[in-house]
Design an enzyme around this catalytic site. Structure first.
Site, mmCIF file in Angstrom:
data_model
loop_
_atom_site.group_PDB
_atom_site.id
_atom_site.type_symbol
_atom_site.label_atom_id
_atom_site.label_comp_id
_atom_site.label_asym_id
_atom_site.label_seq_id
_atom_site.Cartn_x
_atom_site.Cartn_y
_atom_site.Cartn_z
ATOM 1 N N GLY A 41 0.857 -1.171 0.000
ATOM 2 C CA GLY A 41 0.000 0.000 0.000
ATOM 3 C C GLY A 41 0.895 1.222 0.000
ATOM 4 O O GLY A 41 1.868 1.295 0.767
ATOM 5 N N ASN A 185 5.568 10.364 -11.463
ATOM 6 C CA ASN A 185 6.553 9.803 -12.376
ATOM 7 C C ASN A 185 6.345 10.445 -13.753
ATOM 8 O O ASN A 185 5.458 11.296 -13.924
ATOM 9 C CB ASN A 185 6.487 8.276 -12.423
ATOM 10 C CG ASN A 185 5.158 7.739 -12.949
ATOM 11 O OD1 ASN A 185 4.456 8.405 -13.709
ATOM 12 N ND2 ASN A 185 4.801 6.533 -12.548
ATOM 13 N N LYS A 212 12.075 9.698 -12.879
ATOM 14 C CA LYS A 212 12.238 9.199 -14.246
ATOM 15 C C LYS A 212 12.952 7.851 -14.300
ATOM 16 O O LYS A 212 13.633 7.538 -15.268
ATOM 17 C CB LYS A 212 13.010 10.249 -15.063
ATOM 18 C CG LYS A 212 12.327 11.617 -15.085
ATOM 19 C CD LYS A 212 13.245 12.732 -15.539
ATOM 20 C CE LYS A 212 13.652 12.600 -16.981
ATOM 21 N NZ LYS A 212 14.498 13.747 -17.419
ATOM 22 N N GLY A 216 16.853 9.244 -13.587
ATOM 23 C CA GLY A 216 17.004 10.209 -12.510
ATOM 24 C C GLY A 216 15.733 10.952 -12.148
ATOM 25 O O GLY A 216 14.629 10.433 -12.270
ATOM 26 N N ASP A 243 7.728 4.822 -3.747
ATOM 27 C CA ASP A 243 7.338 5.023 -2.345
ATOM 28 C C ASP A 243 8.566 5.299 -1.481
ATOM 29 O O ASP A 243 8.527 6.120 -0.562
ATOM 30 C CB ASP A 243 6.594 3.790 -1.832
ATOM 31 C CG ASP A 243 5.277 3.567 -2.557
ATOM 32 O OD1 ASP A 243 4.690 4.556 -3.029
ATOM 33 O OD2 ASP A 243 4.843 2.406 -2.664
ATOM 34 N N SER A 273 16.583 0.665 -3.199
ATOM 35 C CA SER A 273 15.380 -0.158 -3.059
ATOM 36 C C SER A 273 15.159 -1.102 -4.234
ATOM 37 O O SER A 273 14.602 -2.192 -4.061
ATOM 38 C CB SER A 273 14.149 0.733 -2.877
ATOM 39 O OG SER A 273 13.744 1.323 -4.096
#
Length: 308
Positions: A41, A185, A212, A216, A243, A273
């Site tokens: 979520g 985005n 992007k 970047g 996130d 991540s």
């Protein structure tokens, strides 16, 4: 030093992740490689990202009266997120996100469930949490009217607001007016501009920090558009990268860091991540982020860019 207080109001979902060699065609059944469940979520993801990077984080939202809901609240508590205001819905089930991963691509179907019960009336009942925050972090996986109500309260008490406009939907002018930063985005940014009036476009451009992917981040500073390039890494799973970026950005801005430094910090966190599987499991802690920055700082380049 007292930690900044970030309040995240948004969604809590259980991510149901299937990994496959290729995406199935319409009407086709294929055999997948693996299946896993991960806490997710956008709201909960961003709360965990911010907590791992040193903020005092309060999560507001709803889950169902089921095993998924119990698990999600337990995970927030384990991550150091204050989940006292994550309430159990009486009717709706916990929200889910069905995710198919193939190579570096992912496709996601979200069923809101209990997230749809985060109504404007519910928001008003939690006004005290909003006004006692250093910064609010919002997304669009709860009703749009509720997001608008949150920004109205925040504006009344001069609390900064970051809105991650995902999943995409057209934003009314009063919402664009009410947020401090937008974090779309590239696809969301293009849609926002396509559907905006000339006045709204100017605001969107000024407020947007555009992610992007491997190319970047683009943002505006002192009336100039600037691009910060990405660092090339081996990508395992892009789920949750946005996130992570938003949570990290919120941490730095809540400390009154300048925008350029905050974007750099968030870009590094998001890059880490994508090297791990799972939205929340891939989110870095401060120590890991500091080491990554030391190794990669020389690869980062800022440049002026033309308007998108």
């Amino acid at each position: 030093m007292k930690k900044p207080i970030i309040t995240v109001i948004g969604s809590l979902n259980m991510d149901l992740v299937t990994v496959t060699k290729r995406m199935p065609l319409q009407g086709e059944t294929i055999t997948g490689q693996s299946f896993s469940t991960y806490p997710g979520g956008k709201g909960a993801n961003q709360a965990v990202a911010a907590a791992r990077l040193g903020a005092e984080v309060h999560m507001l939202g709803k889950v169902g009266k089921d095993l998924f809901g119990t698990k999600l609240k337990d995970v927030l508590q384990q991550e150091g997120v204050n989940e006292e205001s994550v309430e159990v819905a009486t009717i709706k089930e916990t929200g889910t996100a069905s995710i198919i991963i193939s190579g570096q691509d992912n496709r996601i179907i979200v069923v809101p469930g209990a997230n749809s019960e985060v109504t404007p009336e519910w928001v008003i009942a939690h006004e005290e949490k909003i006004i006692n925050s250093n910064l609010l972090l919002l997304q669009l996986e709860i009703p749009l009217d509720s997001v608008i109500k949150i920004t109205e309260i925040a504006n009344r008490y001069q609390v900064p607001v970051i809105l991650n406009p995902a999943p995409y939907q057209k934003l009314p002018k009063k919402l664009i007016d009410g947020v401090t930063y937008l974090t779309p985005n590239m696809h969301e940014y293009s849609q926002l501009l396509d559907e905006a009036s000339p006045e709204e476009k100017a605001q969107i451009i000024a407020k947007s920090i555009v992610t992007k992917g491997e190319d970047g981040v683009e943002f505006q500073s002192h009336n100039q558009r600037i691009t910060l390039n990405g660092v090339k890494v081996e990508v395992v799973d892009t789920t949750g990268a946005g996130d992570t970026f938003n949570g990290a950005l919120a941490v730095e801005l809540s400390k009154n860091k300048n925008l350029k430094d905050a974007v750099l910090f968030a870009t590094m966190a998001a890059t880490i991540s994508v090297t791990k599987m799972g939205a929340q499991t891939g989110m870095p802690y401060v120590e890991e982020l500091e080491k990554f920055y030391e190794l990669n700082a020389s690869k980062l380049v800022y440049k002026k860019s033309k308007r998108l």
